[in-house]
Design a protein around this motif. Structure first.
Motif, PDB file in Angstrom:
ATOM      1  N   SER A 128       0.518  -1.278  -0.337  1.00 33.46           N
ATOM      2  CA  SER A 128       0.530   0.100   0.034  1.00 33.46           C
ATOM      3  C   SER A 128       0.902   0.971  -0.273  1.00 33.46           C
ATOM      4  O   SER A 128       0.699   2.341  -0.328  1.00 33.46           O
ATOM      5  N   MET A 129       2.219   1.149   0.454  1.00 34.33           N
ATOM      6  CA  MET A 129       2.917   2.565   1.045  1.00 34.33           C
ATOM      7  C   MET A 129       3.085   3.276  -1.075  1.00 34.33           C
ATOM      8  O   MET A 129       2.838   3.527  -1.233  1.00 34.33           O
ATOM      9  N   PRO A 130       3.253   2.256  -2.173  1.00 33.56           N
ATOM     10  CA  PRO A 130       3.427   2.827  -3.456  1.00 33.56           C
ATOM     11  C   PRO A 130       2.273   3.690  -3.821  1.00 33.56           C
ATOM     12  O   PRO A 130       2.208   4.089  -4.735  1.00 33.56           O
ATOM     13  N   GLU A 131       1.199   2.768  -3.693  1.00 31.85           N
ATOM     14  CA  GLU A 131      -0.522   2.509  -4.817  1.00 31.85           C
ATOM     15  C   GLU A 131      -0.866   4.330  -3.527  1.00 31.85           C
ATOM     16  O   GLU A 131      -1.257   5.354  -4.114  1.00 31.85           O
ATOM     17  N   MET A 132      -0.809   4.906  -2.320  1.00 29.32           N
ATOM     18  CA  MET A 132      -0.570   5.879  -0.972  1.00 29.32           C
ATOM     19  C   MET A 132       0.086   7.321  -1.692  1.00 29.32           C
ATOM     20  O   MET A 132      -0.503   8.079  -2.346  1.00 29.32           O
ATOM     21  N   THR A 133       1.299   6.605  -1.485  1.00 25.85           N
ATOM     22  CA  THR A 133       1.952   7.771  -1.920  1.00 25.85           C
ATOM     23  C   THR A 133       1.421   8.449  -4.041  1.00 25.85           C
ATOM     24  O   THR A 133       2.111   9.352  -4.202  1.00 25.85           O
ATOM     25  N   ALA A 134       1.106   6.991  -4.687  1.00 22.69           N
ATOM     26  CA  ALA A 134       1.479   7.884  -6.376  1.00 22.69           C
ATOM     27  C   ALA A 134      -0.022   9.044  -6.627  1.00 22.69           C
ATOM     28  O   ALA A 134      -0.343   9.014  -6.912  1.00 22.69           O
ATOM     29  N   LEU A 135      -0.668   7.896  -5.773  1.00 22.50           N
ATOM     30  CA  LEU A 135      -2.163   8.437  -5.338  1.00 22.50           C
ATOM     31  C   LEU A 135      -1.800  10.231  -4.323  1.00 22.50           C
ATOM     32  O   LEU A 135      -2.666  11.030  -4.638  1.00 22.50           O
ATOM     33  N   GLY A 136      -0.873  10.575  -3.669  1.00 21.82           N
ATOM     34  CA  GLY A 136      -0.913  12.002  -3.583  1.00 21.82           C
ATOM     35  C   GLY A 136      -0.668  12.168  -1.750  1.00 21.82           C
ATOM     36  O   GLY A 136      -0.980  13.270  -1.629  1.00 21.82           O
ATOM     37  N   TYR A 137      -1.107  11.080  -1.454  1.00 26.87           N
ATOM     38  CA  TYR A 137      -1.266  10.834   0.204  1.00 26.87           C
ATOM     39  C   TYR A 137       0.522  11.275   0.848  1.00 26.87           C
ATOM     40  O   TYR A 137       1.483  10.693  -0.014  1.00 26.87           O
ATOM     41  N   SER A 138       0.486  12.141   1.681  1.00 31.77           N
ATOM     42  CA  SER A 138       1.047  12.373   3.166  1.00 31.77           C
ATOM     43  C   SER A 138       2.160  10.912   2.482  1.00 31.77           C
ATOM     44  O   SER A 138       2.077  10.082   3.773  1.00 31.77           O
ATOM     45  N   PRO A 139       3.612  10.954   2.988  1.00 33.34           N
ATOM     46  CA  PRO A 139       4.443   9.385   3.135  1.00 33.34           C
ATOM     47  C   PRO A 139       4.471   9.580   4.351  1.00 33.34           C
ATOM     48  O   PRO A 139       4.344   8.871   4.841  1.00 33.34           O
ATOM     49  N   ARG A 140       4.703  10.287   5.371  1.00 31.69           N
ATOM     50  CA  ARG A 140       4.455  11.161   6.465  1.00 31.69           C
ATOM     51  C   ARG A 140       2.487  10.175   7.322  1.00 31.69           C
ATOM     52  O   ARG A 140       2.936   9.087   7.792  1.00 31.69           O
ATOM     53  N   LEU A 141       1.586   9.960   6.963  1.00 32.28           N
ATOM     54  CA  LEU A 141       0.338   9.508   6.700  1.00 32.28           C
ATOM     55  C   LEU A 141       0.342   7.713   6.542  1.00 32.28           C
ATOM     56  O   LEU A 141      -0.563   7.524   7.434  1.00 32.28           O
ATOM     57  N   ALA A 142       0.842   7.467   5.543  1.00 32.65           N
ATOM     58  CA  ALA A 142       0.676   6.486   4.549  1.00 32.65           C
ATOM     59  C   ALA A 142       1.776   5.109   5.571  1.00 32.65           C
ATOM     60  O   ALA A 142       1.724   4.779   6.158  1.00 32.65           O
ATOM     61  N   ALA A 143       3.006   6.190   6.291  1.00 30.18           N
ATOM     62  CA  ALA A 143       4.490   5.357   7.112  1.00 30.18           C
ATOM     63  C   ALA A 143       3.288   4.917   8.103  1.00 30.18           C
ATOM     64  O   ALA A 143       3.063   4.067   8.453  1.00 30.18           O
ATOM     65  N   GLY A 144       3.030   6.057   8.411  1.00 30.74           N
ATOM     66  CA  GLY A 144       2.144   6.559  10.293  1.00 30.74           C
ATOM     67  C   GLY A 144       1.046   5.281  10.257  1.00 30.74           C
ATOM     68  O   GLY A 144       0.350   4.192  11.265  1.00 30.74           O
ATOM     69  N   CYS A 145       0.196   5.596   9.502  1.00 37.97           N
ATOM     70  CA  CYS A 145      -0.736   4.351   9.475  1.00 37.97           C
ATOM     71  C   CYS A 145      -0.675   3.042   9.095  1.00 37.97           C
ATOM     72  O   CYS A 145      -1.202   2.093   9.650  1.00 37.97           O
ATOM     73  N   ILE A 146       0.350   2.719   8.473  1.00 38.14           N
ATOM     74  CA  ILE A 146       1.123   1.451   8.171  1.00 38.14           C
ATOM     75  C   ILE A 146       1.928   0.372   9.422  1.00 38.14           C
ATOM     76  O   ILE A 146       1.316  -0.662   9.799  1.00 38.14           O
ATOM     77  N   ALA A 147       2.650   1.514  10.167  1.00 35.22           N
ATOM     78  CA  ALA A 147       3.318   0.856  11.091  1.00 35.22           C
ATOM     79  C   ALA A 147       2.438   0.422  12.278  1.00 35.22           C
ATOM     80  O   ALA A 147       2.162   0.072  13.367  1.00 35.22           O
TER      81      ALA A 147
END
Length: 435
Positions: A128-147
């Motif tokens: 999901s990290m590539p999916e979220m960042t490709a769609l414009g999600y903040s890397p911090r939000l994406a990484a924090g959510c996954i962790a």
């Protein structure tokens, strides 16, 4: 040598070994051996070394650990995560922060099969990290959510941490696991709500929501979640309904997951050998920690240190809440440096009698311990899930970004912990029904 002097010396040796990078299971075992040697002699120490490894691992209850690990490995091989992720996105993608919310719930559902926070964090980072960042999600939000959502595997049954707690404290594995169900769902819902509110208030965190797909498309996406649903009903339903023990549930779950892999045509000799290899390594790693912890616990038990510490603590006559705050603080501090299983093995033989003596429910206490272990997986400097996300990320990601991203979720964890303390029925309601 008297017990008090030996205890201080052994603790000092243990700390030195941990600082020096000695593996936690080996350090605990050596420290326990040294302590028994100093207080009871070499013959007693070697007698314990000869018997404890076998008596510890020759346990029907502990057999559930490799079985749940096998179940998680087969579930990963069956590619259940991709199906879960797609279905969750179809239903939640139209919300603010919908892809992160979908990741959160998909990770929670997969936690019901994997039982491993490391597996959850690694799998969803790659997916999901590539999916979220490709769609414009903040890397911090994406990484924090996954962790953060990866830690839900520790709380939503089946969970290896819960088995370890139940074995050390001699509680029902089934009750401890079932007790984590409502707190786990509550945590996932609070995480989702916080993502939605943050994305709504700060559009820079997540792009504009996509249009909701037609109902038929959303319903068809649910076809992919049949595997995880079967495993969940089989394991949790079987335990709660009293049809079989937790260990038998692990066996049924592992067998069911294997059948799902076969049904999907994803099992061959090479993948089977890889699954066996990974499960064997994970099981051996956990068992080494447990054996080392048992040697250390045997030392503090034989010397009477546990009794002395318990008596001294109770003689302070502190308010019950003070003991609980001390318990939470101990787990929080140790969690910054040591992995959760090792924390439980090291502390519970001493802390558990104190907490139950002042009136805390053993099952409820187990969920608080697992919740603190869950929090420790995301706290610096050694937040294991944070490092897993950083190491597994297919997109460039700085470690400080992951820690920054997970901080809001840690605040939500504190809120949930407060709710569990104020309203213990959230934990005890379902296990009480089993009686």
């Amino acid at each position: 040598m008297d017990a008090s002097t030996a205890g201080l010396l052994v603790v000092a040796v243990l700390m030195l070994m941990l600082i020096g990078g000695v593996y936690i299971g080996v350090a605990l075992g050596l420290a326990g051996m040294i302590g028994i040697w100093l207080t009871s002699g070499a013959s007693s120490a070697f007698a314990q070394l000869a018997t404890i490894p076998f008596s510890t691992t020759n346990s029907f209850t502990l057999a559930v650990i490799p079985l749940f690990i096998f179940m998680g490995s087969f579930a990963t091989q069956a590619n259940l995560t991709t199906d879960l992720y797609r279905a969750a996105y179809k239903w939640l993608g139209h919300l603010h922060g919908g892809l992160a919310i979908a990741t959160n719930f998909a990770s929670a559902m997969f936690g019901a099969a994997s039982g491993s926070t490391i597996v959850n964090a690694a799998v969803f980072t790659r997916m999901s990290m590539p999916e979220m960042t490709a769609l414009g999600y903040s890397p911090r939000l994406a990484a924090g959510c996954i962790a953060a959502s990866g830690t839900l595997a520790a709380l939503i049954p089946p969970s290896v941490l819960m088995v370890i707690y139940a074995v050390i404290t001699e509680q029902s594995v089934a009750k401890v696991m079932i007790a984590g169900l409502v707190p786990g769902i509550l945590t996932a819902c609070v995480f989702a709500a916080s993502i939605y509110v943050r994305a709504l208030r700060n559009p820079d965190l997540a792009p504009t929501p996509v249009a909701m797909p037609p109902l038929g498309e959303r319903v068809r996406s649910l076809r992919g979640v049949w595997g995880i649903t079967i495993l969940f009903v089989l394991v949790i339903g079987g335990i709660y309904g009293g049809f079989f023990t937790a260990t038998s549930a692990g066996a049924f779950g592992a067998f069911g997951a294997m059948l799902i892999v076969i049904a999907k045509g994803r099992l061959n000799l090479k993948s089977l050998m890889e699954i066996i290899k990974e499960a064997s390594i994970s099981t051996t790693t956990i068992f080494i920690i447990v054996i080392g912890g048992m040697l250390f616990a045997r030392f503090v038990t034989y010397t009477g240190l546990i009794t002395d510490i318990v008596d001294w603590s109770l003689a302070l006559e502190l308010p019950r809440l003070a003991y609980l705050l001390g318990f939470i603080l101990l787990f929080l501090v140790l969690g910054m440096f040591i992995e959760p299983i090792a924390i439980m093995v090291m502390t519970l033989p001493i802390i558990y009698p104190i907490m139950t003596s002042v009136g805390y429910d053993p099952i409820w206490l187990g969920i608080i311990a697992v919740k603190m272990a869950e929090i420790s997986l995301c706290t610096p400097p050694v937040g294991l899930n944070v490092y897993i996300v950083r190491a597994s990320s297919p997109v460039p990601l700085a470690l400080e970004d992951v820690f920054a991203g997970v901080t809001p979720f840690l605040l939500m964890e504190v809120l949930i912990l407060a709710l569990l303390i104020i309203f213990p029925e959230i934990v005890t309601f379902v296990p009480d029904l089993m009686d």
